[in-house]
Design an enzyme around this catalytic site. Structure first.
Site, mmCIF file in Angstrom:
data_model
loop_
_atom_site.group_PDB
_atom_site.id
_atom_site.type_symbol
_atom_site.label_atom_id
_atom_site.label_comp_id
_atom_site.label_asym_id
_atom_site.label_seq_id
_atom_site.Cartn_x
_atom_site.Cartn_y
_atom_site.Cartn_z
ATOM 1 N N SER A 8 43.087 41.327 34.986
ATOM 2 C CA SER A 8 43.805 41.087 36.094
ATOM 3 C C SER A 8 45.187 41.109 36.134
ATOM 4 C CB SER A 8 43.243 40.349 37.308
ATOM 5 O OG SER A 8 44.104 39.966 38.473
ATOM 6 N N ASP A 34 46.141 43.819 41.574
ATOM 7 C CA ASP A 34 45.452 43.431 42.888
ATOM 8 C C ASP A 34 46.782 43.620 44.143
ATOM 9 O OD1 ASP A 34 43.266 41.943 42.583
ATOM 10 O OD2 ASP A 34 44.063 40.908 40.982
ATOM 11 N N ASP A 174 34.491 40.218 40.304
ATOM 12 C CA ASP A 174 36.229 39.906 40.344
ATOM 13 C C ASP A 174 36.158 38.385 41.094
ATOM 14 O OD1 ASP A 174 38.639 39.695 40.639
ATOM 15 O OD2 ASP A 174 39.036 41.242 42.139
HETATM 16 C C1 DX5 Z 1 41.850 37.553 43.698
HETATM 17 C C2 DX5 Z 1 41.884 38.759 42.878
HETATM 18 C C3 DX5 Z 1 41.309 38.810 41.633
HETATM 19 C C4 DX5 Z 1 42.104 37.635 40.692
HETATM 20 C C5 DX5 Z 1 40.984 36.846 39.639
HETATM 21 O O1 DX5 Z 1 41.865 37.975 45.047
HETATM 22 O O2 DX5 Z 1 41.242 39.847 43.593
HETATM 23 O O3 DX5 Z 1 41.399 40.082 40.862
HETATM 24 O O4 DX5 Z 1 43.165 38.169 39.902
HETATM 25 O O5 DX5 Z 1 41.538 35.956 39.158
HETATM 26 P P1 DX5 Z 1 40.685 34.975 38.215
HETATM 27 O O6 DX5 Z 1 39.944 35.886 37.212
HETATM 28 O O7 DX5 Z 1 41.595 33.979 37.739
HETATM 29 O O8 DX5 Z 1 39.694 34.411 39.223
HETATM 30 ZN ZN ZN Z 2 41.083 41.678 42.395
#
Ligand code: DX5
Ligand code: ZN
Length: 223
Positions: A8, A34, A174
Protein backbone atom coordinates in the site's frame (compact mmCIF):
# COMPACT_ATOMS: atom_id res chain seq x y z
CA UNK A 1 -4.67 -20.26 -4.80
CA UNK A 2 -1.37 -18.35 -5.02
CA UNK A 3 -0.71 -15.62 -2.45
CA UNK A 4 -0.71 -12.14 -3.95
CA UNK A 5 1.02 -9.16 -2.34
CA UNK A 6 -0.36 -5.63 -2.71
CA UNK A 7 1.95 -3.10 -1.03
CA UNK A 8 0.00 0.00 0.00
CA UNK A 9 1.52 3.28 -1.13
CA UNK A 10 -0.25 5.04 1.75
CA UNK A 11 2.89 4.21 3.75
CA UNK A 12 5.28 5.22 0.94
CA UNK A 13 6.94 8.58 0.32
CA UNK A 14 4.31 10.54 -1.62
CA UNK A 15 6.97 12.83 -3.09
CA UNK A 16 8.60 9.84 -4.78
CA UNK A 17 5.75 7.49 -5.70
CA UNK A 18 7.32 6.18 -8.92
CA UNK A 19 10.55 5.27 -7.09
CA UNK A 20 8.60 3.67 -4.25
CA UNK A 21 6.61 1.55 -6.72
CA UNK A 22 9.88 0.51 -8.37
CA UNK A 23 11.30 -0.62 -5.02
CA UNK A 24 8.58 -3.28 -4.69
CA UNK A 25 8.01 -4.10 -8.37
CA UNK A 26 9.94 -7.40 -8.13
CA UNK A 27 7.81 -8.82 -5.35
CA UNK A 28 4.42 -7.09 -5.65
CA UNK A 29 1.57 -8.56 -7.67
CA UNK A 30 -0.51 -5.40 -7.38
CA UNK A 31 0.06 -1.88 -6.10
CA UNK A 32 -2.59 -0.90 -3.53
CA UNK A 33 -3.75 2.70 -3.85
CA UNK A 34 -5.92 4.16 -1.09
CA UNK A 35 -8.30 6.91 -2.23
CA UNK A 36 -9.78 8.85 0.71
CA UNK A 37 -12.11 11.83 0.45
CA UNK A 38 -12.17 13.20 4.01
CA UNK A 39 -15.88 12.31 4.22
CA UNK A 40 -16.19 8.53 4.19
CA UNK A 41 -13.02 8.44 6.31
CA UNK A 42 -11.32 11.28 8.22
CA UNK A 43 -8.31 11.43 5.91
CA UNK A 44 -7.56 12.77 2.44
CA UNK A 45 -5.15 11.24 -0.05
CA UNK A 46 -5.29 11.38 -3.83
CA UNK A 47 -7.56 11.21 -6.85
CA UNK A 48 -7.61 10.35 -10.55
CA UNK A 49 -4.80 12.71 -11.56
CA UNK A 50 -2.30 10.93 -9.31
CA UNK A 51 -3.63 7.49 -10.28
CA UNK A 52 -3.08 8.33 -13.94
CA UNK A 53 0.49 9.48 -13.23
CA UNK A 54 1.19 6.31 -11.23
CA UNK A 55 -0.19 4.15 -14.00
CA UNK A 56 2.23 5.80 -16.43
CA UNK A 57 5.17 5.23 -14.10
CA UNK A 58 4.74 1.57 -13.11
CA UNK A 59 3.85 -1.66 -14.86
CA UNK A 60 2.24 -3.02 -11.68
CA UNK A 61 -1.54 -3.42 -11.88
CA UNK A 62 -3.19 -0.79 -9.68
CA UNK A 63 -5.49 -2.07 -6.92
CA UNK A 64 -7.67 0.93 -6.06
CA UNK A 65 -9.32 1.02 -2.64
CA UNK A 66 -11.94 3.75 -2.70
CA UNK A 67 -12.78 5.06 0.77
CA UNK A 68 -15.11 7.72 -0.57
CA UNK A 69 -18.73 8.77 -0.53
CA UNK A 70 -20.76 8.21 -3.69
CA UNK A 71 -18.53 5.54 -5.27
CA UNK A 72 -21.38 4.93 -7.74
CA UNK A 73 -20.43 8.20 -9.37
CA UNK A 74 -16.64 8.00 -9.19
CA UNK A 75 -15.61 4.33 -9.38
CA UNK A 76 -15.74 3.73 -13.17
CA UNK A 77 -13.59 6.82 -13.78
CA UNK A 78 -10.70 5.14 -11.97
CA UNK A 79 -10.65 2.42 -14.63
CA UNK A 80 -10.39 5.12 -17.29
CA UNK A 81 -7.23 6.47 -15.65
CA UNK A 82 -5.55 3.08 -15.42
CA UNK A 83 -6.82 1.06 -12.44
CA UNK A 84 -7.00 -2.70 -12.96
CA UNK A 85 -9.14 -3.30 -9.89
CA UNK A 86 -11.54 -0.84 -8.32
CA UNK A 87 -12.83 -1.74 -4.86
CA UNK A 88 -15.46 0.40 -3.19
CA UNK A 89 -17.13 0.29 0.21
CA UNK A 90 -20.60 -1.20 0.19
CA UNK A 91 -21.52 1.07 3.13
CA UNK A 92 -21.12 4.10 0.84
CA UNK A 93 -22.73 2.71 -2.31
CA UNK A 94 -26.31 3.40 -3.35
CA UNK A 95 -26.41 0.63 -5.92
CA UNK A 96 -23.43 -1.73 -5.52
CA UNK A 97 -24.52 -4.06 -8.33
CA UNK A 98 -24.88 -1.23 -10.82
CA UNK A 99 -21.52 0.20 -9.75
CA UNK A 100 -19.78 -3.17 -10.07
CA UNK A 101 -21.26 -3.55 -13.54
CA UNK A 102 -20.08 -0.07 -14.51
CA UNK A 103 -16.53 -0.88 -13.37
CA UNK A 104 -16.57 -4.11 -15.38
CA UNK A 105 -18.10 -2.40 -18.40
CA UNK A 106 -15.22 0.08 -18.31
CA UNK A 107 -12.80 -2.88 -18.48
CA UNK A 108 -11.84 -3.14 -14.81
CA UNK A 109 -12.29 -5.73 -12.10
CA UNK A 110 -14.72 -4.84 -9.33
CA UNK A 111 -14.17 -5.27 -5.60
CA UNK A 112 -16.56 -5.11 -2.65
CA UNK A 113 -15.10 -3.73 0.61
CA UNK A 114 -16.49 -4.30 4.11
CA UNK A 115 -15.61 -2.19 7.15
CA UNK A 116 -14.95 -4.21 10.33
CA UNK A 117 -18.50 -3.61 11.59
CA UNK A 118 -20.19 -4.56 8.32
CA UNK A 119 -21.40 -8.17 8.02
CA UNK A 120 -20.92 -10.15 4.84
CA UNK A 121 -24.24 -12.02 4.92
CA UNK A 122 -26.48 -9.35 3.31
CA UNK A 123 -24.15 -9.26 0.30
CA UNK A 124 -23.54 -12.94 -0.45
CA UNK A 125 -26.27 -12.90 -3.08
CA UNK A 126 -24.50 -10.18 -5.08
CA UNK A 127 -20.98 -11.67 -4.85
CA UNK A 128 -21.26 -12.97 -8.40
CA UNK A 129 -21.08 -9.34 -9.57
CA UNK A 130 -17.58 -8.98 -8.10
CA UNK A 131 -14.03 -10.15 -8.76
CA UNK A 132 -12.76 -9.53 -5.24
CA UNK A 133 -14.00 -9.13 -1.67
CA UNK A 134 -11.97 -6.93 0.69
CA UNK A 135 -12.37 -7.68 4.39
CA UNK A 136 -10.94 -4.70 6.29
CA UNK A 137 -8.86 -5.82 9.25
CA UNK A 138 -8.65 -2.27 10.67
CA UNK A 139 -11.04 0.69 10.55
CA UNK A 140 -10.31 2.33 7.18
CA UNK A 141 -8.56 5.69 7.16
CA UNK A 142 -4.99 5.28 8.34
CA UNK A 143 -1.95 3.06 7.97
CA UNK A 144 -0.06 1.61 10.90
CA UNK A 145 -3.03 0.40 12.95
CA UNK A 146 -3.18 -2.89 14.83
CA UNK A 147 -4.73 -5.92 13.11
CA UNK A 148 -8.23 -6.76 14.42
CA UNK A 149 -8.09 -10.53 14.97
CA UNK A 150 -11.88 -10.65 15.38
CA UNK A 151 -12.08 -10.26 11.58
CA UNK A 152 -10.63 -13.74 10.98
CA UNK A 153 -14.06 -15.45 11.20
CA UNK A 154 -15.39 -12.99 8.61
CA UNK A 155 -12.50 -13.88 6.29
CA UNK A 156 -13.34 -17.56 6.74
CA UNK A 157 -17.05 -16.88 6.19
CA UNK A 158 -16.23 -15.01 2.96
CA UNK A 159 -14.07 -17.88 1.71
CA UNK A 160 -16.85 -20.36 2.49
CA UNK A 161 -19.42 -18.20 0.67
CA UNK A 162 -17.17 -17.87 -2.38
CA UNK A 163 -16.56 -21.64 -2.43
CA UNK A 164 -20.25 -22.45 -1.94
CA UNK A 165 -21.14 -20.27 -4.92
CA UNK A 166 -18.28 -21.81 -6.92
CA UNK A 167 -17.02 -18.34 -7.81
CA UNK A 168 -13.49 -17.33 -8.81
CA UNK A 169 -13.19 -14.35 -6.48
CA UNK A 170 -10.07 -13.02 -4.78
CA UNK A 171 -10.29 -12.43 -1.04
CA UNK A 172 -8.22 -9.48 0.14
CA UNK A 173 -7.29 -8.39 3.65
CA UNK A 174 -6.11 -4.87 4.47
CA UNK A 175 -4.90 -3.39 7.73
CA UNK A 176 -2.16 -4.44 10.15
CA UNK A 177 -0.85 -7.11 7.79
CA UNK A 178 2.65 -8.46 8.42
CA UNK A 179 4.14 -11.95 8.00
CA UNK A 180 2.37 -13.22 11.11
CA UNK A 181 -1.10 -11.77 10.44
CA UNK A 182 -0.86 -12.60 6.72
CA UNK A 183 -0.36 -16.25 7.63
CA UNK A 184 -3.37 -16.19 9.95
CA UNK A 185 -5.51 -14.58 7.24
CA UNK A 186 -4.28 -17.10 4.67
CA UNK A 187 -5.30 -19.94 6.98
CA UNK A 188 -8.75 -18.32 7.10
CA UNK A 189 -8.88 -18.21 3.27
CA UNK A 190 -7.46 -14.83 2.19
CA UNK A 191 -5.30 -14.78 -0.93
CA UNK A 192 -4.52 -11.07 -1.50
CA UNK A 193 -2.48 -9.32 1.20
CA UNK A 194 -2.27 -5.54 1.46
CA UNK A 195 0.62 -4.24 3.54
CA UNK A 196 1.59 -0.62 4.08
CA UNK A 197 3.84 0.00 7.05
CA UNK A 198 5.19 -3.56 7.12
CA UNK A 199 6.57 -3.04 3.60
CA UNK A 200 7.39 0.64 3.11
CA UNK A 201 8.59 1.36 6.64
CA UNK A 202 11.00 -1.59 6.47
CA UNK A 203 14.69 -1.02 5.74
CA UNK A 204 14.33 -3.27 2.70
CA UNK A 205 10.73 -3.07 1.36
CA UNK A 206 11.28 -5.79 -1.25
CA UNK A 207 12.62 -8.24 1.33
CA UNK A 208 9.85 -7.39 3.78
CA UNK A 209 7.24 -7.89 1.05
CA UNK A 210 8.82 -11.20 0.04
CA UNK A 211 8.70 -12.40 3.67
CA UNK A 212 5.00 -11.55 3.95
CA UNK A 213 4.21 -13.27 0.68
CA UNK A 214 6.21 -16.37 1.62
CA UNK A 215 4.49 -16.63 5.03
CA UNK A 216 1.09 -16.33 3.35
CA UNK A 217 2.00 -18.84 0.65
CA UNK A 218 3.17 -21.38 3.26
CA UNK A 219 -0.08 -20.98 5.17
CA UNK A 220 -2.18 -21.23 1.99
CA UNK A 221 -0.36 -24.40 0.93
CA UNK A 222 -1.14 -25.97 4.29
CA UNK A 223 -4.89 -25.21 4.08
C1 DX5 B 1 -6.19 1.90 5.64
C2 DX5 B 1 -5.80 1.50 4.24
C3 DX5 B 1 -4.71 0.53 4.16
C4 DX5 B 1 -3.39 0.98 4.78
C5 DX5 B 1 -2.85 -0.25 5.45
O1 DX5 B 1 -7.44 2.50 5.58
O2 DX5 B 1 -6.91 0.93 3.56
O3 DX5 B 1 -4.49 0.12 2.82
O4 DX5 B 1 -2.45 1.46 3.88
O5 DX5 B 1 -1.71 0.10 6.15
P1 DX5 B 1 -1.01 -0.90 7.16
O6 DX5 B 1 -0.59 -2.09 6.40
O7 DX5 B 1 0.14 -0.09 7.69
O8 DX5 B 1 -2.01 -1.23 8.23
ZN1 ZN C 1 -6.49 0.06 1.59
Amino acid sequence: MPAKLAPSILSADFARLADEAARVSGVADLLHVDVMDNHFVPNLTLGPVVVEALHRSTALPLDLHLMIEDPDRWAPGYVEVGASLVTFHVEAANDPVQTARAIRAAGGRAGLALKPGTPLAPYTEILNEFDMVLVMTVEPGFGGQAFIAEMLPKVAEARRAIAALDLDIWLEVDGGINADTAARCAEAGADVFVAGNAVFHADDPAAAGAAIKAAAARALAAV
